[in-house]
Every structure is written in C-alpha cells, then in structure tokens.
Design a protein around this motif. Structure first.
Motif, PDB file in Angstrom:
ATOM      1  N   UNK A 248       0.847  -1.137  -0.154  1.00  0.00           N
ATOM      2  CA  UNK A 248       0.083  -0.024   0.044  1.00  0.00           C
ATOM      3  C   UNK A 248       0.755   1.228   0.075  1.00  0.00           C
ATOM      4  N   UNK A 249       0.277   2.252  -0.514  1.00  0.00           N
ATOM      5  CA  UNK A 249       0.963   3.700  -0.410  1.00  0.00           C
ATOM      6  C   UNK A 249       0.977   4.327   0.770  1.00  0.00           C
ATOM      7  N   UNK A 250       1.717   5.370   1.074  1.00  0.00           N
ATOM      8  CA  UNK A 250       1.748   6.096   2.528  1.00  0.00           C
ATOM      9  C   UNK A 250       0.335   6.699   3.038  1.00  0.00           C
ATOM     10  N   UNK A 251      -0.114   7.174   1.657  1.00  0.00           N
ATOM     11  CA  UNK A 251      -1.520   7.520   1.931  1.00  0.00           C
ATOM     12  C   UNK A 251      -2.506   6.649   2.401  1.00  0.00           C
ATOM     13  N   UNK A 252      -2.467   5.581   1.623  1.00  0.00           N
ATOM     14  CA  UNK A 252      -3.353   4.275   2.088  1.00  0.00           C
ATOM     15  C   UNK A 252      -3.164   3.835   3.408  1.00  0.00           C
ATOM     16  N   UNK A 253      -1.898   3.613   3.869  1.00  0.00           N
ATOM     17  CA  UNK A 253      -1.567   3.084   5.020  1.00  0.00           C
ATOM     18  C   UNK A 253      -1.909   4.197   6.309  1.00  0.00           C
ATOM     19  N   UNK A 254      -1.949   5.386   5.897  1.00  0.00           N
ATOM     20  CA  UNK A 254      -2.312   6.390   6.907  1.00  0.00           C
ATOM     21  C   UNK A 254      -3.878   6.380   7.120  1.00  0.00           C
ATOM     22  N   UNK A 255      -4.338   6.109   6.071  1.00  0.00           N
ATOM     23  CA  UNK A 255      -6.082   6.153   6.124  1.00  0.00           C
ATOM     24  C   UNK A 255      -6.417   5.071   6.980  1.00  0.00           C
ATOM     25  N   UNK A 256      -5.937   3.853   6.639  1.00  0.00           N
ATOM     26  CA  UNK A 256      -6.058   2.524   7.232  1.00  0.00           C
ATOM     27  C   UNK A 256      -5.692   2.676   8.949  1.00  0.00           C
ATOM     28  N   UNK A 257      -4.672   3.253   9.195  1.00  0.00           N
ATOM     29  CA  UNK A 257      -4.253   3.910  10.516  1.00  0.00           C
ATOM     30  C   UNK A 257      -5.198   4.408  11.117  1.00  0.00           C
ATOM     31  N   UNK A 258      -5.851   5.384  10.758  1.00  0.00           N
ATOM     32  CA  UNK A 258      -7.043   6.233  11.428  1.00  0.00           C
ATOM     33  C   UNK A 258      -8.246   5.387  11.669  1.00  0.00           C
ATOM     34  N   UNK A 259      -8.504   4.439  10.756  1.00  0.00           N
ATOM     35  CA  UNK A 259      -9.632   3.487  10.397  1.00  0.00           C
ATOM     36  C   UNK A 259      -9.480   2.621  12.037  1.00  0.00           C
ATOM     37  N   UNK A 260      -8.175   2.071  12.018  1.00  0.00           N
ATOM     38  CA  UNK A 260      -7.767   1.037  13.029  1.00  0.00           C
ATOM     39  C   UNK A 260      -7.792   1.800  14.606  1.00  0.00           C
ATOM     40  N   UNK A 261      -7.233   3.079  14.389  1.00  0.00           N
ATOM     41  CA  UNK A 261      -7.683   3.819  15.595  1.00  0.00           C
ATOM     42  C   UNK A 261      -8.932   4.019  16.224  1.00  0.00           C
ATOM     43  N   UNK A 262      -9.766   4.573  15.266  1.00  0.00           N
ATOM     44  CA  UNK A 262     -11.337   4.780  15.508  1.00  0.00           C
ATOM     45  C   UNK A 262     -11.966   3.605  15.760  1.00  0.00           C
ATOM     46  N   UNK A 263     -11.763   2.238  15.067  1.00  0.00           N
ATOM     47  CA  UNK A 263     -12.467   1.300  15.813  1.00  0.00           C
ATOM     48  C   UNK A 263     -11.928   0.546  16.831  1.00  0.00           C
ATOM     49  N   UNK A 264     -10.737   0.524  17.039  1.00  0.00           N
ATOM     50  CA  UNK A 264     -10.235   0.212  18.462  1.00  0.00           C
ATOM     51  C   UNK A 264     -10.487   0.825  19.674  1.00  0.00           C
TER      52      UNK A 264
END
Length: 443
Positions: A248-264
């Motif tokens: 994944x690109x850095x942009x994609x990984x950052x978006x997934x990171x925020x999703x992970x933070x929100x859901x956890x």
C-alpha cells in the motif's frame, strides 16, 4: 512470550462520559461497520501467533455415525459450568448474577438451566445432534495455547465448498475447556449488554456448541469439548503488517491507521462501559474481515474486530491467574510500583503499541532486538531468561516510540499519528480524555 503477573485488587470502572468522534472528521475517515453477513469471506485467527500445524489429516474422520442427542450439549454445558463454578478462575455464580442483573432469589440451578443455557448454546448449529455440520479441513486456520480454530461446513448449504463463513474455536482437550467457557461467558455478556457488538468492533459471538471424537479425531473417545461459533475473518493485524502493508501507498496506510484507531477506541469504549478488561490486546488479536484493497480509495470493504477474550475479566471479580504478552505490557505491569494487574489504562496502552507496530511494521521492540543481536534472529546465542530480562529492561525505559521507530523517515511520514500515540504511550491519557482530545483537535 507470556507472563503471569500476581493477582491484586482492580481499578474501579471510570464513570466519565465518553465523547463521540465526528464521523465527518477530516482525519477520521469513518465508515459504517458492515452488518453481519454470513456470505462474506472471513478467517478467525487466535493468539498467540503460532504457525498452524502442517499435518492434521489424521485428526479428522467424518464417517463416524452420529446419534441423535438433542439434549447432550445442554448436559455437557451444565456439567462443565458446575465444574467451572466449583473453582472459578474469573467468574462465579454470584458474580455473573450481578453482571446480568439477575434476581438475587434465583437459585444457582435455575440460573444455570434457564439463563446461561439460553444465552450460550447455539441449538441451530448443534454439532452433536446435527451430522450436517463438519470441520472438513485437514489444517487449522488458527491456534493458541488452549484452542484450535477450524472452518465450519455444512453438507446442506449451496455455497462454494459448503463454507458457512463461520469458524469453530474449540478446546484442545477437555482439560482446557474452562478457558473456552470463560471466553464464551465474556462474549455472551458483551452480546447481552451491547447486542450490536459488531458495530462496537468486538468479535460477534454466535453461540456455543460441543464436539467429540467424531468431529476431531485427536480428542479422546470420552471427551466432549466446547467450541465458540465465530465469524470467519480474512487475517489478523499481525499478518497484515507482515504481508499486505508493504503493498500500500503511504496515503493508503495512513487512512487505514486512522480507521484502526477509531475502531479500536470504539471497542475499548464498549469494554470500559461494561466493566470488561481484555488483558491481552496485541496485533494477533485484532482481526480484519477482508483484505484491504490495494487501490486507493476509502477502504470501506473491511472492518477490524477485537478478538480472543481468553484473558478477559469483569472488574467485579478478581481472577485467580492471568496471562498476558510481555511485549504489549505497560511498564506498571512489570515494575515494582503497582499491583501487576491489567486495567483499562493498560488495555489502551496495548492498543497504542498495536498502532505503533502498524507504523514500524514490526512487533514491539523486535526491530531493536534484531539490531542489538547484529541482525541475527531474536534470541540467537542467548537464553530465554536473558531475552526476557532484556525485554523487561527495555520496557522499563518507558520510551516506546523512540525504541520502536528506528528509521528517521517514519517520524516525518507519520508525524501526526506519532503525536497521537505520544498521548497514549507517553502522557498516558485516560480513554475519555483521549476521545475528547481527538474530537477537539483532530477534526
């Protein structure tokens, strides 16, 4: 690596009010969690992270005759619960009656027969009475110290390979049944007090059933063990970090990171409101429903679930023992200053380390340990005791960000995310304050 801290009094449940994070946040790209879908492709994995056994063909035999035994699961469950309550590890009858707000006049027998049977058993998928349900695979899709996880199939379904998109997490032996029952009680409680657990990003629980040697040949002829029916997820966060993230690109990984933070944080909020401490949060215990698409976009084809509640407990009862993973321990769990028992704050700290691992693409302190050992695999040339002592010494430095982010470019690429992690791992903000801060400063 696991440790068993001594038991001690609990921290009380915080009465603070949880703020909500705006779904229209520019940093929190919120996607409504998908509803339970029996047709989706899932794959449940349990921790600790272990390579599945490569040869399990001899463990299965589906040609055993299965007798009609509609009440056997109830009988086995009743007997197992009686044994569990005789020497409770996490839950006693009185403790559960209080958790579920049952009338104090209800006798233990009525409690077991009328209430627990109703919320635990899955009569619609009773392996003992219905020979259509099988565990056809010759290999587990996951395993831990106490359990195996196998895909469930049905000979009556029309889906590909009779796959129900469900798994059975069952005890390795009757001796280990207590751990599975305790996890079932925790998940049933969370389902009871918060029916939309999938919306809270806690692994949904579809009920309990029993299997015997006719379903899994490695069981003894007189053994009948409990199993949890759970959704099948694609992978866990540990697998994602090691096999998918680099695509994944850095942009994609950052978006997934925020999703992970929100859901956890959603999951932790639900646990704290209901007085449950997970006790063993790590990347292996965070499941992903689908592989995130490598195409840039909103990444709304998957969700994260917090899973494996084998170490979880309710704050109203002191557990007699507890297992956790050393790498994900907060410093107070291993130093000499506190009671050495997981709390809501240590659960949040462990989530922070999972988010840090997402950035570094290494398990906590693993990259540093490899550098210290000059690139050799962790532990080469040293004893297990030496490795454990090294890890404890590193944890007590209380500098998790600098000891895990060892490449300078990561500090620039993930500047905003590391600032949030500093609030979790260094300043140690409580969950309520963290949510309020995120809502105020990151929207």
């Amino acid at each position: 690596m696991n440790s068993t801290p001594p038991t001690s009094p609990f921290t009380e449940v915080h009465d603070g009010v949880f703020p909500s994070i705006d779904r229209n946040s520019k940093n929190f790209v919120y996607h409504q969690p998908q509803k339970r879908n029996a047709g989706a492709a899932y794959s449940h994995l349990v921790s600790p992270v272990e390579e599945p056994a490569t040869k399990f063909n001899e463990a299965f035999r589906t040609e055993y005759p299965i007798k009609e035994c509609g009440t056997l699961s109830e009988t086995y469950l009743k007997n197992d619960l009686n044994m569990l309550f005789a020497n409770p590890r996490f839950y006693s009858v009185d403790n559960l009656a209080s958790m579920f707000h049952l009338c104090r006049t209800v006798s233990p027998l009525e409690y077991l027969n009328e209430f627990l049977m109703g919320i635990l058993l899955a009569p619609q998928m009773d392996f003992l009475s219905n020979p259509d349900y099988t565990l056809p695979s010759s290999r587990p899709i996951g395993q831990g110290s106490y359990s195996y996880v196998y895909t469930i199939s049905s000979t009556t379904t029309s889906t590909l390979n009779n796959d129900l998109s469900l798994v059975l997490k069952f005890a390795k032996s009757q001796h280990k049944s207590k751990v599975i029952l305790q996890e079932a009680l925790t998940l049933a409680y969370l389902q009871y007090v918060s029916p939309s657990t999938s919306d809270s990003h806690i692994i949904p629980f579809y009920g309990l059933t029993y299997i015997n040697k006719s379903h899994f040949r490695r069981l003894r002829s007189n053994e009948c063990v409990p199993g949890l029916i759970l959704p099948k997820c694609r992978m866990n966060l540990y697998n994602f970090n090691s096999t998918v993230s680099h695509e994944l690109s850095l942009i994609g990984k950052r978006e997934i990171w925020w999703k992970l933070l929100k859901e956890m944080l959603d999951a932790l909020k639900t646990l704290k409101i209901n007085g449950i401490i997970h006790g063993d949060i790590k990347t292996a215990n965070i499941l992903i429903t689908e592989t995130p698409s490598v195409n840039e976009g909103h990444f709304d084809n998957f969700d994260f679930y917090l899973a494996d509640f084998t170490s979880a407990f309710h704050t109203s009862q002191l557990p007699t023992d507890l297992n956790t993973t050393v790498e994900y321990c907060a410093p107070e769990l291993i130093d000499n200053s506190t009671d050495h028992i997981p709390t809501f704050k240590t659960d949040l700290y462990a989530v922070g380390l999972c988010l840090l691992s997402f950035i570094s693409q290494h398990e906590p302190y693993n990259e540093l340990q490899s550098l210290v050992s000059h690139g050799s695999s962790p532990g080469t040339g040293s004893s297990s005791i030496q490795r454990s002592q090294w890890l404890i010494n590193v944890l007590l430095k209380k500098d998790p960000i600098n000891l895990n982010i060892l490449r300078s470019n990561l500090f620039q690429d993930w500047k905003l995310e590391l600032a949030v992690l500093s609030k979790i791992l260094v300043e140690r903000l409580p969950l309520e304050e963290l949510l309020a801060l995120l809502e105020q400063d990151y929207i």
